[in-house]
Design an enzyme around this catalytic site. Structure first.
Site, PDB file in Angstrom:
ATOM      1  N   ASP A  16       0.864  -1.181   0.000  1.00 52.79           N
ATOM      2  CA  ASP A  16       0.000   0.000   0.000  1.00 52.79           C
ATOM      3  C   ASP A  16       0.906   1.238   0.000  1.00 52.79           C
ATOM      4  O   ASP A  16       1.697   1.435   0.928  1.00 52.79           O
ATOM      5  CB  ASP A  16      -0.854  -0.052   1.267  1.00 52.79           C
ATOM      6  CG  ASP A  16      -1.780   1.144   1.412  1.00 52.79           C
ATOM      7  OD1 ASP A  16      -1.659   2.119   0.645  1.00 52.79           O
ATOM      8  OD2 ASP A  16      -2.624   1.100   2.326  1.00 52.79           O
ATOM      9  N   ILE A  17       0.766   2.068  -1.011  1.00 48.42           N
ATOM     10  CA  ILE A  17       1.683   3.205  -1.155  1.00 48.42           C
ATOM     11  C   ILE A  17       1.535   4.210  -0.011  1.00 48.42           C
ATOM     12  O   ILE A  17       2.489   4.911   0.334  1.00 48.42           O
ATOM     13  CB  ILE A  17       1.520   3.873  -2.542  1.00 48.42           C
ATOM     14  CG1 ILE A  17       2.780   4.677  -2.891  1.00 48.42           C
ATOM     15  CG2 ILE A  17       0.256   4.724  -2.606  1.00 48.42           C
ATOM     16  CD1 ILE A  17       2.889   5.034  -4.347  1.00 48.42           C
ATOM     17  N   GLY A  38      -9.554   4.361  -6.157  1.00 51.22           N
ATOM     18  CA  GLY A  38      -8.245   3.721  -6.282  1.00 51.22           C
ATOM     19  C   GLY A  38      -7.207   4.340  -5.372  1.00 51.22           C
ATOM     20  O   GLY A  38      -7.486   4.710  -4.222  1.00 51.22           O
ATOM     21  N   VAL A  39      -6.018   4.482  -5.905  1.00 42.89           N
ATOM     22  CA  VAL A  39      -4.901   4.961  -5.093  1.00 42.89           C
ATOM     23  C   VAL A  39      -5.113   6.422  -4.672  1.00 42.89           C
ATOM     24  O   VAL A  39      -4.728   6.837  -3.568  1.00 42.89           O
ATOM     25  CB  VAL A  39      -3.565   4.715  -5.833  1.00 42.89           C
ATOM     26  CG1 VAL A  39      -3.380   5.589  -7.028  1.00 42.89           C
ATOM     27  CG2 VAL A  39      -2.387   4.837  -4.881  1.00 42.89           C
ATOM     28  N   ASP A  40      -5.771   7.186  -5.529  1.00 40.85           N
ATOM     29  CA  ASP A  40      -6.063   8.593  -5.235  1.00 40.85           C
ATOM     30  C   ASP A  40      -6.913   8.710  -3.947  1.00 40.85           C
ATOM     31  O   ASP A  40      -6.573   9.459  -3.012  1.00 40.85           O
ATOM     32  CB  ASP A  40      -6.824   9.171  -6.442  1.00 40.85           C
ATOM     33  CG  ASP A  40      -6.839  10.680  -6.510  1.00 40.85           C
ATOM     34  OD1 ASP A  40      -6.439  11.324  -5.529  1.00 40.85           O
ATOM     35  OD2 ASP A  40      -7.274  11.215  -7.546  1.00 40.85           O
ATOM     36  N   SER A 123      -2.160   4.634 -14.258  1.00 38.64           N
ATOM     37  CA  SER A 123      -3.094   4.382 -15.385  1.00 38.64           C
ATOM     38  C   SER A 123      -3.614   2.944 -15.524  1.00 38.64           C
ATOM     39  O   SER A 123      -4.430   2.695 -16.401  1.00 38.64           O
ATOM     40  CB  SER A 123      -2.495   4.799 -16.737  1.00 38.64           C
ATOM     41  OG  SER A 123      -2.518   6.207 -16.884  1.00 38.64           O
ATOM     42  N   THR A 124      -3.141   2.000 -14.694  1.00 43.94           N
ATOM     43  CA  THR A 124      -3.546   0.600 -14.948  1.00 43.94           C
ATOM     44  C   THR A 124      -4.764   0.146 -14.147  1.00 43.94           C
ATOM     45  O   THR A 124      -5.136  -1.020 -14.196  1.00 43.94           O
ATOM     46  CB  THR A 124      -2.383  -0.388 -14.692  1.00 43.94           C
ATOM     47  OG1 THR A 124      -2.030  -0.355 -13.301  1.00 43.94           O
ATOM     48  CG2 THR A 124      -1.175  -0.049 -15.539  1.00 43.94           C
ATOM     49  N   GLY A 125      -5.393   1.068 -13.425  1.00 43.85           N
ATOM     50  CA  GLY A 125      -6.623   0.739 -12.698  1.00 43.85           C
ATOM     51  C   GLY A 125      -7.821   1.233 -13.486  1.00 43.85           C
ATOM     52  O   GLY A 125      -8.111   0.745 -14.577  1.00 43.85           O
ATOM     53  N   TYR A 127      -8.108   3.685 -15.296  1.00 46.71           N
ATOM     54  CA  TYR A 127      -7.755   4.198 -16.633  1.00 46.71           C
ATOM     55  C   TYR A 127      -7.429   3.086 -17.631  1.00 46.71           C
ATOM     56  O   TYR A 127      -7.123   3.364 -18.793  1.00 46.71           O
ATOM     57  CB  TYR A 127      -6.617   5.219 -16.536  1.00 46.71           C
ATOM     58  CG  TYR A 127      -7.049   6.596 -16.060  1.00 46.71           C
ATOM     59  CD1 TYR A 127      -8.373   6.864 -15.693  1.00 46.71           C
ATOM     60  CD2 TYR A 127      -6.138   7.646 -15.987  1.00 46.71           C
ATOM     61  CE1 TYR A 127      -8.760   8.130 -15.271  1.00 46.71           C
ATOM     62  CE2 TYR A 127      -6.524   8.923 -15.565  1.00 46.71           C
ATOM     63  CZ  TYR A 127      -7.837   9.154 -15.209  1.00 46.71           C
ATOM     64  OH  TYR A 127      -8.212  10.415 -14.801  1.00 46.71           O
TER      65      TYR A 127
HETATM   66  P1  ADP Z   1      -5.640   5.109 -12.646  1.00 46.70           P
HETATM   67  O1  ADP Z   1      -6.919   5.920 -12.620  1.00 46.70           O
HETATM   68  O2  ADP Z   1      -4.412   5.936 -13.002  1.00 46.70           O
HETATM   69  O3  ADP Z   1      -5.779   3.865 -13.454  1.00 46.70           O
HETATM   70  P2  ADP Z   1      -6.053   3.663 -10.097  1.00 46.70           P
HETATM   71  O4  ADP Z   1      -5.870   4.204  -8.737  1.00 46.70           O
HETATM   72  O5  ADP Z   1      -7.424   3.274 -10.538  1.00 46.70           O
HETATM   73  O6  ADP Z   1      -5.382   4.731 -11.091  1.00 46.70           O
HETATM   74  O7  ADP Z   1      -5.119   2.384 -10.274  1.00 46.70           O
HETATM   75  C1  ADP Z   1      -3.723   2.433 -10.414  1.00 46.70           C
HETATM   76  C2  ADP Z   1      -3.089   1.255  -9.675  1.00 46.70           C
HETATM   77  O8  ADP Z   1      -3.035   1.592  -8.278  1.00 46.70           O
HETATM   78  C3  ADP Z   1      -3.861  -0.058  -9.764  1.00 46.70           C
HETATM   79  O9  ADP Z   1      -2.914  -1.107  -9.983  1.00 46.70           O
HETATM   80  C4  ADP Z   1      -4.485  -0.184  -8.370  1.00 46.70           C
HETATM   81  O10 ADP Z   1      -4.664  -1.546  -7.995  1.00 46.70           O
HETATM   82  C5  ADP Z   1      -3.417   0.441  -7.528  1.00 46.70           C
HETATM   83  N1  ADP Z   1      -3.766   0.853  -6.145  1.00 46.70           N
HETATM   84  C6  ADP Z   1      -4.984   1.065  -5.586  1.00 46.70           C
HETATM   85  N2  ADP Z   1      -4.845   1.412  -4.284  1.00 46.70           N
HETATM   86  C7  ADP Z   1      -3.511   1.429  -4.021  1.00 46.70           C
HETATM   87  C8  ADP Z   1      -2.715   1.689  -2.861  1.00 46.70           C
HETATM   88  N3  ADP Z   1      -3.257   2.034  -1.687  1.00 46.70           N
HETATM   89  N4  ADP Z   1      -1.349   1.600  -2.974  1.00 46.70           N
HETATM   90  C9  ADP Z   1      -0.768   1.268  -4.150  1.00 46.70           C
HETATM   91  N5  ADP Z   1      -1.458   1.018  -5.277  1.00 46.70           N
HETATM   92  C10 ADP Z   1      -2.810   1.082  -5.208  1.00 46.70           C
END
Ligand code: ADP
Length: 183
Positions: A16-17, A38-40, A123-125, A127
């Site tokens: 988890d970032i 997602g990560v945002d 971009s791999t979630g 997007y």
């Molecule tokens: P995007 O809109 O750029 O595709 P996302 O957040 O939907 O971004 O996904 C990008 C990547 O981040 C995916 O592989 C997702 O599984 C991953 N992700 C989601 N939550 C976390 C987290 N807490 N820490 C690290 N990576 C995460």
């Protein structure tokens, strides 16, 4: 898994970032910097409202570019908000825009004296960028930056959330390592 490029460690971890003990973490932001899933979402939840206040003041960020805020309550002192492309058909300039997002994030990091940085898989979630292609671009772009640009980075860490993405980045990095072994 890790490799060394010059004096910099480039490593892959699954996790988890928001929990990383590095000077800057990169957010997979959208161009309005308005937060999202997602990560945002995870970064804004963990970092608290200060990050959104700063994002609102910045106003937005074009695709392929990056903007910096503080890290709020995170261990990381900075969040670098990078906007990767939405994957459409692969022939709308997505590869270049994704490479730009990584390169511009590193540029902003260097301008702010950052020595350790963690990236998610941009971009791999939501997007929908195919992970194999995105991993190749991510690793090549970061490696080229570390080789070619002046910087004080000691650590670049990719923090991959799920096992499949972690595995794919590992496969690409190993292939890349064996290609460049003789250089
Ligand atoms: P995007 O809109 O750029 O595709 P996302 O957040 O939907 O971004 O996904 C990008 C990547 O981040 C995916 O592989 C997702 O599984 C991953 N992700 C989601 N939550 C976390 C987290 N807490 N820490 C690290 N990576 C995460």
């Amino acid at each position: 898994m890790k490799i060394t490029i010059g004096d910099t460690v480039l490593e892959l971890v699954q996790g988890d970032i928001t929990q990383q003990n590095v000077e800057a973490i990169v957010n997979a932001a959208n161009s309005s910097l308005a937060g999202g899933g997602g990560v945002d979402g995870a970064i804004h939840r963990a970092g608290g409202p200060q990050i959104m206040t700063e994002c609102r003041a910045i106003g937005g960020c074009p695709t392929g570019e990056a903007r910096i805020t503080s890290g709020g309550n995170l261990k990381a002192r900075h969040v670098i908000h990078a906007v990767g492309p939405i994957y459409n058909n692969g022939v709308s300039g997505e590869a270049q825009l994704l490479a730009n997002a990584y390169r511009n994030s590193l540029k902003v990091a260097v301008e702010n004296g950052v020595r350790s940085i963690a990236f998610p898989s941009l971009s791999t979630g939501a997007y929908r960028y195919p992970v194999r292609d995105a991993a190749g671009i991510a690793l090549q772009t970061v490696a080229a930056f570390l080789k070619d640009e002046p910087h004080e980075l000691q650590l670049v860490r990719f923090v991959l959330f799920d096992g499949k993405t972690f595995g794919t980045y590992g496969t690409i990095l190993r292939a890349f390592e064996s290609q460049t072994a003789g250089e």
